[in-house]
Design an enzyme around this catalytic site. Structure first.
Site, PDB file in Angstrom:
ATOM      1  N   GLU A 155      -4.327  -3.455   6.694  1.00  0.00           N
ATOM      2  CA  GLU A 155      -3.915  -3.893   8.028  1.00  0.00           C
ATOM      3  C   GLU A 155      -4.720  -5.108   8.496  1.00  0.00           C
ATOM      4  O   GLU A 155      -4.274  -5.845   9.364  1.00  0.00           O
ATOM      5  CB  GLU A 155      -4.008  -2.730   9.021  1.00  0.00           C
ATOM      6  CG  GLU A 155      -3.055  -1.611   8.616  1.00  0.00           C
ATOM      7  CD  GLU A 155      -2.599  -0.720   9.745  1.00  0.00           C
ATOM      8  OE1 GLU A 155      -3.083  -0.877  10.881  1.00  0.00           O
ATOM      9  OE2 GLU A 155      -1.751   0.146   9.484  1.00  0.00           O
TER      10      GLU A 155
ATOM     11  N   TYR B 190      -1.416   9.498   9.860  1.00  0.00           N
ATOM     12  CA  TYR B 190      -1.207  10.919   9.568  1.00  0.00           C
ATOM     13  C   TYR B 190      -2.141  11.390   8.440  1.00  0.00           C
ATOM     14  O   TYR B 190      -2.418  12.574   8.320  1.00  0.00           O
ATOM     15  CB  TYR B 190       0.238  11.173   9.111  1.00  0.00           C
ATOM     16  CG  TYR B 190       1.313  11.081  10.178  1.00  0.00           C
ATOM     17  CD1 TYR B 190       1.031  10.741  11.497  1.00  0.00           C
ATOM     18  CD2 TYR B 190       2.650  11.344   9.843  1.00  0.00           C
ATOM     19  CE1 TYR B 190       2.037  10.662  12.452  1.00  0.00           C
ATOM     20  CE2 TYR B 190       3.656  11.280  10.796  1.00  0.00           C
ATOM     21  CZ  TYR B 190       3.353  10.940  12.098  1.00  0.00           C
ATOM     22  OH  TYR B 190       4.361  10.865  13.029  1.00  0.00           O
ATOM     23  N   GLY B 191      -2.599  10.465   7.619  1.00  0.00           N
ATOM     24  CA  GLY B 191      -3.227  10.806   6.350  1.00  0.00           C
ATOM     25  C   GLY B 191      -4.577  11.483   6.415  1.00  0.00           C
ATOM     26  O   GLY B 191      -5.079  11.982   5.404  1.00  0.00           O
TER      27      GLY B 191
ATOM     28  N   CYS C  74       0.757   5.759  -1.148  1.00  0.00           N
ATOM     29  CA  CYS C  74       0.642   5.510   0.289  1.00  0.00           C
ATOM     30  C   CYS C  74       1.399   4.217   0.558  1.00  0.00           C
ATOM     31  O   CYS C  74       1.317   3.276  -0.242  1.00  0.00           O
ATOM     32  CB  CYS C  74      -0.829   5.373   0.694  1.00  0.00           C
ATOM     33  SG  CYS C  74      -1.084   4.797   2.397  1.00  0.00           S
ATOM     34  N   THR C  75       2.110   4.173   1.673  1.00  0.00           N
ATOM     35  CA  THR C  75       2.946   3.007   1.970  1.00  0.00           C
ATOM     36  C   THR C  75       2.153   1.699   2.030  1.00  0.00           C
ATOM     37  O   THR C  75       2.722   0.633   1.846  1.00  0.00           O
ATOM     38  CB  THR C  75       3.665   3.168   3.318  1.00  0.00           C
ATOM     39  OG1 THR C  75       2.682   3.457   4.314  1.00  0.00           O
ATOM     40  CG2 THR C  75       4.693   4.275   3.255  1.00  0.00           C
ATOM     41  N   HIS C  76       0.854   1.796   2.329  1.00  0.00           N
ATOM     42  CA  HIS C  76       0.050   0.570   2.429  1.00  0.00           C
ATOM     43  C   HIS C  76      -0.356   0.017   1.058  1.00  0.00           C
ATOM     44  O   HIS C  76      -0.767  -1.137   0.954  1.00  0.00           O
ATOM     45  CB  HIS C  76      -1.247   0.843   3.209  1.00  0.00           C
ATOM     46  CG  HIS C  76      -1.047   0.993   4.683  1.00  0.00           C
ATOM     47  ND1 HIS C  76      -0.374   2.044   5.245  1.00  0.00           N
ATOM     48  CD2 HIS C  76      -1.451   0.221   5.722  1.00  0.00           C
ATOM     49  CE1 HIS C  76      -0.381   1.900   6.568  1.00  0.00           C
ATOM     50  NE2 HIS C  76      -1.029   0.821   6.879  1.00  0.00           N
TER      51      HIS C  76
ATOM     52  N   CYS D  23       6.620   7.900   4.818  1.00  0.00           N
ATOM     53  CA  CYS D  23       5.199   8.239   4.793  1.00  0.00           C
ATOM     54  C   CYS D  23       4.893   9.239   3.677  1.00  0.00           C
ATOM     55  O   CYS D  23       5.473  10.331   3.636  1.00  0.00           O
ATOM     56  CB  CYS D  23       4.845   8.834   6.155  1.00  0.00           C
ATOM     57  SG  CYS D  23       3.162   9.393   6.329  1.00  0.00           S
ATOM     58  N   ASN D  24       3.985   8.870   2.784  1.00  0.00           N
ATOM     59  CA  ASN D  24       3.590   9.792   1.708  1.00  0.00           C
ATOM     60  C   ASN D  24       2.921  11.048   2.257  1.00  0.00           C
ATOM     61  O   ASN D  24       3.100  12.140   1.718  1.00  0.00           O
ATOM     62  CB  ASN D  24       2.618   9.112   0.752  1.00  0.00           C
ATOM     63  CG  ASN D  24       3.286   8.163  -0.220  1.00  0.00           C
ATOM     64  OD1 ASN D  24       3.536   8.511  -1.358  1.00  0.00           O
ATOM     65  ND2 ASN D  24       3.600   6.963   0.225  1.00  0.00           N
TER      66      ASN D  24
ATOM     67  N   ASP E  15       7.887   6.663   9.701  1.00  0.00           N
ATOM     68  CA  ASP E  15       6.577   6.544   9.078  1.00  0.00           C
ATOM     69  C   ASP E  15       5.536   6.782  10.163  1.00  0.00           C
ATOM     70  O   ASP E  15       5.827   6.702  11.356  1.00  0.00           O
ATOM     71  CB  ASP E  15       6.412   5.139   8.486  1.00  0.00           C
ATOM     72  CG  ASP E  15       5.077   4.982   7.771  1.00  0.00           C
ATOM     73  OD1 ASP E  15       4.834   5.745   6.820  1.00  0.00           O
ATOM     74  OD2 ASP E  15       4.260   4.140   8.170  1.00  0.00           O
ATOM     75  N   SER E  16       4.311   7.047   9.738  1.00  0.00           N
ATOM     76  CA  SER E  16       3.221   7.209  10.709  1.00  0.00           C
ATOM     77  C   SER E  16       2.943   5.908  11.464  1.00  0.00           C
ATOM     78  O   SER E  16       2.350   5.940  12.530  1.00  0.00           O
ATOM     79  CB  SER E  16       1.959   7.676   9.989  1.00  0.00           C
ATOM     80  OG  SER E  16       1.603   6.761   8.983  1.00  0.00           O
TER      81      SER E  16
END
Lengths: 267, 267
Positions: free
Chosen positions: B152, B43-44, B184-186, B74-75, B11-12
């Site tokens: 975060e 990365y996004g 998105c992973t978040h 990572c999407n 992942d990023s």
């Protein structure tokens, strides 16, 4: 390196364009090489070790472009890596923190400092203010990580910005600072919303302006004026990010036409 | 590579821990190698070319750890670089988009997609939904870059989050989507605040869960079960960021003890 060589500036991304903007105002007859590490932006959430590693590569690149001096526009790099940079390279290197501290009046005592986590946690601003003002200085510090993305989305003077400012800075405001240091290249875009929040009695200090004054003074005191310059700028980025066009106009207050993409890992 | 080798995930940054969390639920007897590119996160906001360059290095690193397959958590990487990754490497590679699309009911037609700028602008989700559902599908897409930093900072279920959600998604809400893809992973950290905003009639789709189901199915259909595994995880990061401890607990729902820092530029 000669006096007619360009001034090098690096930043973690586009934020350093606020520093370039100030340099162009004060030094319109210098030429500039700007490097923004847009492939690895931001620096402000990363460790000192990684910021220093990246900063070495950034300076190596600028030196390959034969710059006569280096301006570290990035507060996170200035606060975490400046001494390592100065120890490693012979070229004059300017960070944003020292000139900002030099600009503070001896009369003030209550000072707010905002910046990235890397800048605030490094303690660099805090240490240098204490050295100058001694223990009478009361410091209120706060990392404001959401500000960078807000600025890049053009939301620095918006309802969301007001909400985020209240979240980060209500405790600081309760302490009634006299001065607030905008310790991140993105933060000058919040001048309106911060002034509205804190009121006119708080003076906002912009390190971008202070470092430009310092470089201007150094050039004139040392006879380093470019005799053939005309404000030429060469832009280098490690990535051409999706939002570069719109963001860069907000930060530099003019369009950027030619960008060269480089592989910063090679430096 | 053998069936007893670990599953690689990259992942990023730390967001992919939400994917690892789902994999651990479904595959408790596999071992895992997690790489988070925390030195270069996010990365996004970056270009397809840079995301692909970074993703190649990430997979090169995982292969050096002898993983039996690679999960692109990572999407932004899944949507911009998956076909290049599949073309370059022989190891099975799983992205998050294909299984997410496969999970969508044929009955729905109004679908919202949120993600990073890189994910939304790639058009990958949109293209694959159109392939599956045809022109009856009505798509509402929106990049929500502030979400990552909010997550975060532990602010994904807060007044600020509500303000930011309203800013990004009020137009989408007016279109009454039936399903919302958390691209998105978040974003799984926003399940509470998004469900509150959209109401219970909107079903939220979590790609982290869908890719875990896909990997689970693939392993069992192909007899790739680890006979000696016990949920061991080796964590590698390209930087140990300042907030890693607090953030990783929120994302993985457990403490991470041993982290090895690697120099990803070497891969």
């Amino acid at each position: 390196m000669g006096t007619n060589d360009p001034i090098g500036i690096f930043d973690s991304g586009v934020g350093g364009l606020t520093v370039l903007h100030q340099l162009l105002q004060l030094l319109p007859e210098e030429n500039f090489v700007y490097f923004g590490d847009t492939a690895r932006v931001p620096y402000g959430s990363k460790s000192r070790q990684t910021i220093t590693h990246f900063s070495f590569q950034d300076v190596n690149f600028l030196l390959s472009q034969e710059v006569k001096m280096v301006v570290v526009a990035c507060n996170s790099a200035s606060s975490n890596s400046l001494s390592e940079l100065k120890a490693k390279y012979e070229v004059p290197i300017f960070g944003v923190i020292e000139p900002t501290i030099a600009s503070l009046s001896e009369e003030i005592s209550k000072i707010g400092i905002i910046g990235t986590s890397a800048t605030i946690e490094s303690g660099s601003y805090q240490k240098m203010i204490k050295q100058k003002l001694g223990n009478k200085a009361l410091l209120y510090e706060k990392a404001c990580p959401l500000f960078v993305q807000l600025a890049e989305e053009g939301l620095s003077d918006s309802h969301i910005a007001d909400t985020v400012i209240e979240h980060y800075l209500s405790k600081m405001k309760a302490n009634s600072p006299q001065t607030l240091i905008l310790g991140c290249t993105h933060y000058p875009l919040f001048i309106n919303s911060l002034q509205r929040y804190f009121g006119d009695s708080v003076s906002l200090v912009n390190p971008a302006l202070e470092v430009a004054r310092e470089v201007h003074k150094y050039i004139h005191e040392n006879g380093l004026e470019n005799k053939n310059g005309r404000g030429d700028i060469r832009f280098y980025l490690s990535d051409v990010p999706r939002n570069f066009g719109s963001v860069s106009v907000n930060f530099l207050q003019r369009e950027i036409e030619d960008i060269t993409k480089i592989d910063i890992e090679r430096y």
